[in-house]
Design an enzyme around this catalytic site. Sequence first.
Site, short mmCIF file in Angstrom:
data_model
loop_
_atom_site.label_atom_id
_atom_site.label_comp_id
_atom_site.label_asym_id
_atom_site.label_seq_id
_atom_site.Cartn_x
_atom_site.Cartn_y
_atom_site.Cartn_z
N PRO A 55 -57.56 -47.73 -20.65
CA PRO A 55 -56.29 -48.47 -20.80
C PRO A 55 -55.86 -48.46 -22.27
O PRO A 55 -56.70 -48.67 -23.16
CB PRO A 55 -56.64 -49.89 -20.32
N HIS A 56 -54.58 -48.18 -22.50
CA HIS A 56 -54.12 -48.07 -23.89
C HIS A 56 -52.65 -48.42 -24.01
O HIS A 56 -51.88 -48.25 -23.07
CB HIS A 56 -54.36 -46.65 -24.41
N CYS A 57 -52.26 -48.88 -25.18
CA CYS A 57 -50.84 -49.16 -25.45
C CYS A 57 -50.65 -49.38 -26.94
O CYS A 57 -51.60 -49.56 -27.68
CB CYS A 57 -50.35 -50.38 -24.67
#
Lengths: 154, 119
Positions: A68-70
């Site tokens: 998960p990344h942002c």
Amino acid sequence: MEAHVELREFFDKDAINLDLKGETKDEVLKELIGLLNVDEKSEAILFKMLRRRENLGSTGIGRGIAIPHCRSLVVNRLRVAFGRKANGIDYDAIDNSPVHYFFLIVAPPLEVSNQYLPVLGKVAQFAKEPDVPSRLAAIQTPDEFLALLAEKAV
Amino acid sequence: MHPQLEILLQIQDLKAQRRDLTEVESERKVEEEEFRIDTEQAIRSIDEKIAELEAELTPSVRSRYERISRDRGRAVVPVINGICYGCFVSIPTALASDVRRNDEVRHCDHCGRFIYVMS
């Protein structure tokens, strides 16, 4: 120009949880965000951004691993965390397998050192190593996790 | 945090995500090859969400947001150690202290961008 990065440098022992309690994607995301030790409002914004990114397509890249990344203004530098869920959870991964290992990557929209993409790429590369899932399953302590990153020299 | 500031932060974060997919070739490649996302569809989805959030801004906030976005690109910037990261000019101490709680929608007196004080 991309910065030279080694994953080991970015992981803090406090941001490693080898026994996640969450049973759903949302619960695990919240637990991972909690490892970053940001204020409550920032946690809520990060959760929304990560959830939105998941809605574009799962970050579960197969073999039990998700990344998960942002990007978000609520962090002032690249932040990473690792979590493990022994039983795995349904994460809509691309191979439809349960996900056990989670690498969270969050970066501000603009970075002086430009580390977000290289780190994202390195984690994806690390995840592809044939023995990585079994090695991640076997580690007992955060130090062993860090040693594995160092050993793989990614 | 002021609810309008929270919306502004979300819009700015989504714009950063959109920029990565549209302007950063290597980022788009990672998203398509490693995560197998449909970039065109993702951009449409991000644009819809941005429009949805923009509609939640009050008229006065939206008016400044649109003007600053048009004239200066990024409309929301962090303040770190008393410096506005939009124009890199010091925020007056009183204002920096005032916005520390982020409970008001404030802007930099120098560049006009909305400011968010990093805790």
